[in-house]
Scaffold this motif. Structure first.
Motif, PDB file in Angstrom:
ATOM      1  N   TYR A  35      -8.536   2.696  -9.154  1.00  0.00           N
ATOM      2  CA  TYR A  35      -7.927   3.791  -9.902  1.00  0.00           C
ATOM      3  C   TYR A  35      -8.548   5.129  -9.521  1.00  0.00           C
ATOM      4  O   TYR A  35      -7.853   6.160  -9.464  1.00  0.00           O
ATOM      5  CB  TYR A  35      -8.075   3.549 -11.402  1.00  0.00           C
ATOM      6  CG  TYR A  35      -7.294   2.363 -11.902  1.00  0.00           C
ATOM      7  CD1 TYR A  35      -5.907   2.365 -11.906  1.00  0.00           C
ATOM      8  CD2 TYR A  35      -7.954   1.225 -12.361  1.00  0.00           C
ATOM      9  CE1 TYR A  35      -5.186   1.268 -12.368  1.00  0.00           C
ATOM     10  CE2 TYR A  35      -7.243   0.123 -12.828  1.00  0.00           C
ATOM     11  CZ  TYR A  35      -5.856   0.151 -12.818  1.00  0.00           C
ATOM     12  OH  TYR A  35      -5.151  -0.944 -13.271  1.00  0.00           O
ATOM     13  N   LEU A  36      -9.843   5.131  -9.249  1.00  0.00           N
ATOM     14  CA  LEU A  36     -10.497   6.374  -8.829  1.00  0.00           C
ATOM     15  C   LEU A  36      -9.899   6.877  -7.521  1.00  0.00           C
ATOM     16  O   LEU A  36      -9.626   8.076  -7.378  1.00  0.00           O
ATOM     17  CB  LEU A  36     -12.000   6.146  -8.674  1.00  0.00           C
ATOM     18  CG  LEU A  36     -12.814   7.323  -8.143  1.00  0.00           C
ATOM     19  CD1 LEU A  36     -12.655   8.550  -9.036  1.00  0.00           C
ATOM     20  CD2 LEU A  36     -14.291   6.948  -8.012  1.00  0.00           C
ATOM     21  N   ALA A  37      -9.687   5.971  -6.562  1.00  0.00           N
ATOM     22  CA  ALA A  37      -9.087   6.377  -5.293  1.00  0.00           C
ATOM     23  C   ALA A  37      -7.687   6.939  -5.497  1.00  0.00           C
ATOM     24  O   ALA A  37      -7.324   7.975  -4.908  1.00  0.00           O
ATOM     25  CB  ALA A  37      -9.049   5.193  -4.333  1.00  0.00           C
ATOM     26  N   ALA A  50     -11.843  10.934  -1.509  1.00  0.00           N
ATOM     27  CA  ALA A  50     -11.140   9.655  -1.407  1.00  0.00           C
ATOM     28  C   ALA A  50     -11.536   8.926  -0.126  1.00  0.00           C
ATOM     29  O   ALA A  50     -11.771   7.711  -0.129  1.00  0.00           O
ATOM     30  CB  ALA A  50      -9.631   9.871  -1.452  1.00  0.00           C
ATOM     31  N   GLY A  51     -11.630   9.660   0.977  1.00  0.00           N
ATOM     32  CA  GLY A  51     -12.035   9.057   2.242  1.00  0.00           C
ATOM     33  C   GLY A  51     -13.448   8.496   2.172  1.00  0.00           C
ATOM     34  O   GLY A  51     -13.725   7.413   2.702  1.00  0.00           O
ATOM     35  N   TRP A  62      -8.880  -4.619  -3.315  1.00  0.00           N
ATOM     36  CA  TRP A  62      -7.602  -3.902  -3.272  1.00  0.00           C
ATOM     37  C   TRP A  62      -7.359  -3.192  -1.939  1.00  0.00           C
ATOM     38  O   TRP A  62      -8.289  -2.859  -1.209  1.00  0.00           O
ATOM     39  CB  TRP A  62      -7.536  -2.899  -4.429  1.00  0.00           C
ATOM     40  CG  TRP A  62      -8.832  -2.175  -4.682  1.00  0.00           C
ATOM     41  CD1 TRP A  62      -9.765  -2.482  -5.628  1.00  0.00           C
ATOM     42  CD2 TRP A  62      -9.369  -1.047  -3.966  1.00  0.00           C
ATOM     43  NE1 TRP A  62     -10.837  -1.621  -5.546  1.00  0.00           N
ATOM     44  CE2 TRP A  62     -10.616  -0.729  -4.534  1.00  0.00           C
ATOM     45  CE3 TRP A  62      -8.909  -0.286  -2.905  1.00  0.00           C
ATOM     46  CZ2 TRP A  62     -11.410   0.313  -4.078  1.00  0.00           C
ATOM     47  CZ3 TRP A  62      -9.692   0.765  -2.430  1.00  0.00           C
ATOM     48  CH2 TRP A  62     -10.924   1.053  -3.026  1.00  0.00           C
ATOM     49  N   MET A  63      -6.067  -2.926  -1.657  1.00  0.00           N
ATOM     50  CA  MET A  63      -5.682  -2.338  -0.371  1.00  0.00           C
ATOM     51  C   MET A  63      -4.848  -1.066  -0.485  1.00  0.00           C
ATOM     52  O   MET A  63      -4.873  -0.222   0.412  1.00  0.00           O
ATOM     53  CB  MET A  63      -4.882  -3.363   0.437  1.00  0.00           C
ATOM     54  CG  MET A  63      -5.701  -4.498   1.014  1.00  0.00           C
ATOM     55  SD  MET A  63      -6.981  -3.938   2.166  1.00  0.00           S
ATOM     56  CE  MET A  63      -5.987  -3.052   3.360  1.00  0.00           C
ATOM     57  N   ALA A  64      -4.070  -0.899  -1.553  1.00  0.00           N
ATOM     58  CA  ALA A  64      -3.084   0.183  -1.612  1.00  0.00           C
ATOM     59  C   ALA A  64      -3.652   1.570  -1.312  1.00  0.00           C
ATOM     60  O   ALA A  64      -3.031   2.338  -0.557  1.00  0.00           O
ATOM     61  CB  ALA A  64      -2.392   0.177  -2.981  1.00  0.00           C
ATOM     62  N   PRO A  65      -4.828   1.949  -1.853  1.00  0.00           N
ATOM     63  CA  PRO A  65      -5.322   3.301  -1.545  1.00  0.00           C
ATOM     64  C   PRO A  65      -5.596   3.533  -0.054  1.00  0.00           C
ATOM     65  O   PRO A  65      -5.529   4.671   0.411  1.00  0.00           O
ATOM     66  CB  PRO A  65      -6.613   3.387  -2.368  1.00  0.00           C
ATOM     67  CG  PRO A  65      -6.389   2.451  -3.513  1.00  0.00           C
ATOM     68  CD  PRO A  65      -5.634   1.314  -2.916  1.00  0.00           C
ATOM     69  N   TYR A  66      -5.912   2.474   0.690  1.00  0.00           N
ATOM     70  CA  TYR A  66      -6.097   2.636   2.140  1.00  0.00           C
ATOM     71  C   TYR A  66      -4.780   3.026   2.798  1.00  0.00           C
ATOM     72  O   TYR A  66      -4.739   3.911   3.663  1.00  0.00           O
ATOM     73  CB  TYR A  66      -6.645   1.345   2.753  1.00  0.00           C
ATOM     74  CG  TYR A  66      -8.096   1.095   2.432  1.00  0.00           C
ATOM     75  CD1 TYR A  66      -9.115   1.746   3.122  1.00  0.00           C
ATOM     76  CD2 TYR A  66      -8.452   0.211   1.418  1.00  0.00           C
ATOM     77  CE1 TYR A  66     -10.451   1.526   2.818  1.00  0.00           C
ATOM     78  CE2 TYR A  66      -9.789  -0.015   1.106  1.00  0.00           C
ATOM     79  CZ  TYR A  66     -10.779   0.642   1.807  1.00  0.00           C
ATOM     80  OH  TYR A  66     -12.102   0.432   1.502  1.00  0.00           O
ATOM     81  N   TYR A  67      -3.705   2.362   2.411  1.00  0.00           N
ATOM     82  CA  TYR A  67      -2.393   2.726   2.945  1.00  0.00           C
ATOM     83  C   TYR A  67      -2.042   4.163   2.579  1.00  0.00           C
ATOM     84  O   TYR A  67      -1.539   4.928   3.411  1.00  0.00           O
ATOM     85  CB  TYR A  67      -1.322   1.772   2.406  1.00  0.00           C
ATOM     86  CG  TYR A  67      -1.235   0.462   3.149  1.00  0.00           C
ATOM     87  CD1 TYR A  67      -0.360   0.311   4.224  1.00  0.00           C
ATOM     88  CD2 TYR A  67      -2.022  -0.621   2.787  1.00  0.00           C
ATOM     89  CE1 TYR A  67      -0.268  -0.887   4.913  1.00  0.00           C
ATOM     90  CE2 TYR A  67      -1.947  -1.824   3.466  1.00  0.00           C
ATOM     91  CZ  TYR A  67      -1.067  -1.953   4.536  1.00  0.00           C
ATOM     92  OH  TYR A  67      -0.994  -3.139   5.227  1.00  0.00           O
TER      93      TYR A  67
END
Length: 681
Positions: free
Chosen positions: A600-602, A614-615, A669-674
């Motif tokens: 959630y933070l990302a 974020a990076g 989790w993966m979504a924030p990387y995308y």
């Protein structure tokens, strides 16, 4: 598969009582093998160390996780004398782990791989030597057959010699250890030894020396001895749980491994754009780690219960069908699962719904009611892009709204959900003595509420009832609001509160001094303590809050909650508690970092345009899973580096410390990387 392998640090890391030790973890739907990257010596024999009593070879027994083998100890013999071995390195991928050793005149590689197609849970251990002539291999299987969390029972363990191997039995279950090579007549000579597991179950204590993990000692069985001949420099040994009763030809790993490599290569094509973007951003090594992380999330948490598909929550004691954790993963990474495992994910969501009673999905299969699993499962369904599943989610939410009061969850006039404080993911309730009463205090309750609540108690039973009285939980209500909004967008919101009413009630009931409280009650109002739920709510519902609100929340979080690792943002505290040293359940959801919340933070940082932060956060997750703990996986939670460090190492002493479970599903989790890499698949 060279491009998917990583070399692991084989040192024992004394910093913060060995909490940073690196380890390997191999998993499939029926078995799990875990071990330290550090090799330990037992006289002339060697094997990977075990820091947790749960490590070794474990298997799925009708939905229950059982341990079978603690280790397979080995030595090389030449002319009847043991050769001196020197550990050199460990090279691992998500599929196998290779331990490299050297001896005078040659080298030995011991490779561990879980068979996917065997008729029973089976670990292949392949030994290959280079250099040296006239060598043979001697093995000593070490067994500890028990349900995962049960006591060891070495005196109940029986060992018999069989052709090319040993059979070890206890409690109606057995393990067969057999060589595919020619083997001298095995010798069944069971011997009980004591083994110390320095990390125990990941909890800590304060000793006269410092802040240390609570280790555990168990008595295990050295089953006997096997002596095997090398054929063209190789020996393969299969360790099969449930005794290889079907004995399907003992095919070994060759074709099985080829099939798994083919599966992995297909997955690589599915995430090729992700790896390429990550390579440009962080370099090839971290891009490989990200790809492996993605593969593990999509493939390595599969579990079977009663013949049905499920997701387990993590390694060892979390290898159960935790529905809340599965719903979180399927909701958070709906697009990822649609890309990689769409049909399987759809089946899982349907199976989660089938576990509901009155629309209330329990925290785990057959477990207690909880407030957040149903909205999470609904969000997963809406994200799956399946109309039938969306209609089911709408019906489930309606049932939840109408009937959840039967399970202690109430839809209030203001549209918010109220429930006992432990009904959300912050579910710990450690025992303690408060106001003269022995009670379980929910961790979610602010400490300043406890004494006033218990001052009204007639006795301990009444005090417990008061502590468990319904409250408002921000994280659950943010999920509830998001699920209602998604249901309305899908046209299946009949019988649900109007989303605007719920959203307005969140803003009115949880505000606390420029932040949102994680908890509020009619008696005390919102708690005045900084917490990660504020960031979760703003990440889930960014359109509800003003830019000024979000900027203020970010500033407070940066000052009070942010935690760094190696100079990079790594996560945020669950609750900014005064108890800064993690020991166990009392601090489990307090001043600790949960990677679950870093998701959630990302999302929030990207929403705010804070791409640099974020990076940092995303890169720091990859560095953790590369440099400490379990390769390719993220730990359950991290303690602050506070307390007394017995053997500080300058480079890492100020970094958060992995504690509790070393491989957690919802930490991957993966979504924030995308989103960060703007990947188009």
């Amino acid at each position: 598969m060279k491009e998917t392998e990583a070399e692991i640090d084989i040192r024992e890391k004394r910093d913060w009582s060995y909490g940073r030790n690196t380890r390997v973890l191999l998993r499939n739907a029926v078995a799990e093998f875990g071990a330290s990257a550090f090799s330990v010596r037992l006289g002339d024999y060697w094997c990977p160390n075990r820091d947790y009593g749960h490590e070794g070879l474990c298997a799925n027994e009708d939905g229950e996780n059982w341990k079978y083998a603690d280790a397979i100890a080995f030595c090389l013999l030449k002319e009847g004398h043991a050769l001196e071995l020197a550990p050199q390195k460990v090279v691992a991928s998500p599929l196998k782990a290779d331990y490299h050793y050297e001896f005078d005149g040659g080298s030995l590689v011991v490779s561990y791989y879980l068979l996917e197609k065997s008729s029973e849970p089976t670990l292949s251990v392949a030994f290959s030597v280079t250099g040296g002539r006239g060598l043979c291999l001697r093995l000593k299987p070490i067994a500890d057959i028990r349900s995962m969390n049960a006591d060891s029972a070495p005196l109940e363990t029986a060992v018999t010699a069989e052709a090319n191997g040993l059979r070890i039995s206890r409690a109606g279950r057995s393990m067969a250890v057999r060589s595919l090579n020619t083997c001298a007549e095995p010798v069944a000579t069971p011997q009980v030894i004591e083994w110390s597991y320095k990390l125990g179950s990941g909890e800590r204590t304060q000793t006269a020396n410092g802040t240390e993990f609570i280790g555990e000692k168990r008595q295990v069985v050295v089953a006997g001895m096997m002596e095997c001949e090398f054929k063209r420099g190789a020996v393969e040994v299969l360790v099969s749980c449930d005794g290889a009763k079907k004995n399907a030809g003992w095919p070994g790993r060759k074709d099985d491994y080829k099939n798994e490599v083919a599966k992995y290569l297909l997955f690589k094509k599915q995430v090729r754009n992700l790896r390429e973007a990550a390579s440009q951003e962080w370099g090839a090594a971290k891009a490989m780690q990200l790809e492996a992380r993605a593969y593990c999330l999509a493939n390595k948490f599969a579990w079977k219960v009663g013949g049905k598909n499920a997701l387990d929550a993590g390694a060892f004691w979390f290898r159960n069908a935790w529905l809340r954790d599965a719903a979180f993963a399927l909701a958070a990474d709906a697009k990822f699962f649609n890309l990689t495992e769409k049909r399987w994910a759809t089946q899982l969501i349907s199976e989660i719904f089938s576990q509901a009673t009155d629309g209330v999905v329990p925290s785990m299969a057959g477990g207690n009611a909880c407030v957040d699993a149903t909205p999470l499962a609904a969000l997963a369904a809406f994200g799956a892009g399946n109309e039938k599943l969306a209609r089911t989610a709408g019906k489930m939410l309606t049932q939840f709204a109408q009937n959840s009061h039967e399970h202690g969850i109430f839809v209030c006039e203001n549209g918010l959900l109220s429930c006992p404080p432990s009904y959300s993911w912050r579910d710990s309730r450690p025992w303690g003595q408060h106001a003269g009463l022995r009670v379980q205090v929910p961790t979610a309750l602010p400490s300043e509420w406890v004494e006033p609540i218990l001052s009204k108690a007639r006795d301990a039973v009444h005090g417990q009832e008061l502590l468990d009285a319904p409250v408002y939980l921000l994280d659950a209500n943010a999920l509830w609001a998001a699920a209602i909004e998604a249901a309305e967008a899908a046209g299946v919101a009949e019988g649900l509160p109007h989303p605007l009413d719920v959203l307005q009630s969140i803003k009115e009931n949880f505000r606390s001094d420029g932040f949102l409280s994680h908890i509020a009650s009619e008696e005390f109002g919102p708690a005045g303590i900084e917490n990660s739920s504020c960031i979760q709510a703003m990440a889930l519902l960014p359109h509800v809050f003003s830019e000024e609100d979000k900027k203020r929340a970010l500033a407070v979080a940066e000052e009070k909650l942010f935690v760094k690792r190696q100079g990079k943002l790594f996560g945020l505290l669950s609750i900014n508690s005064d108890e800064r040293v993690f020991y166990g359940d009392g601090q489990y959801h307090g001043a600790v970092v949960w990677p679950r919340e870093s998701y959630y933070l990302a999302k929030f940082l990207l929403e705010m345009g804070e791409t640099k932060l974020a990076g940092e956060l995303l890169e720091a997750q990859l560095e953790h899973q590369t440099q400490e703990g379990t390769m390719f996986y993220n730990a359950e939670l991290f303690a602050l580096p506070e307390g007394r460090n017995l053997f500080p190492e300058e480079e890492t002493a100020s970094d958060p410390v992995p504690v509790k479970n070393p491989a957690q599903m919802w930490s991957g989790w993966m979504a924030p990387y995308y989103d960060y890499l703007a990947v188009k698949d």
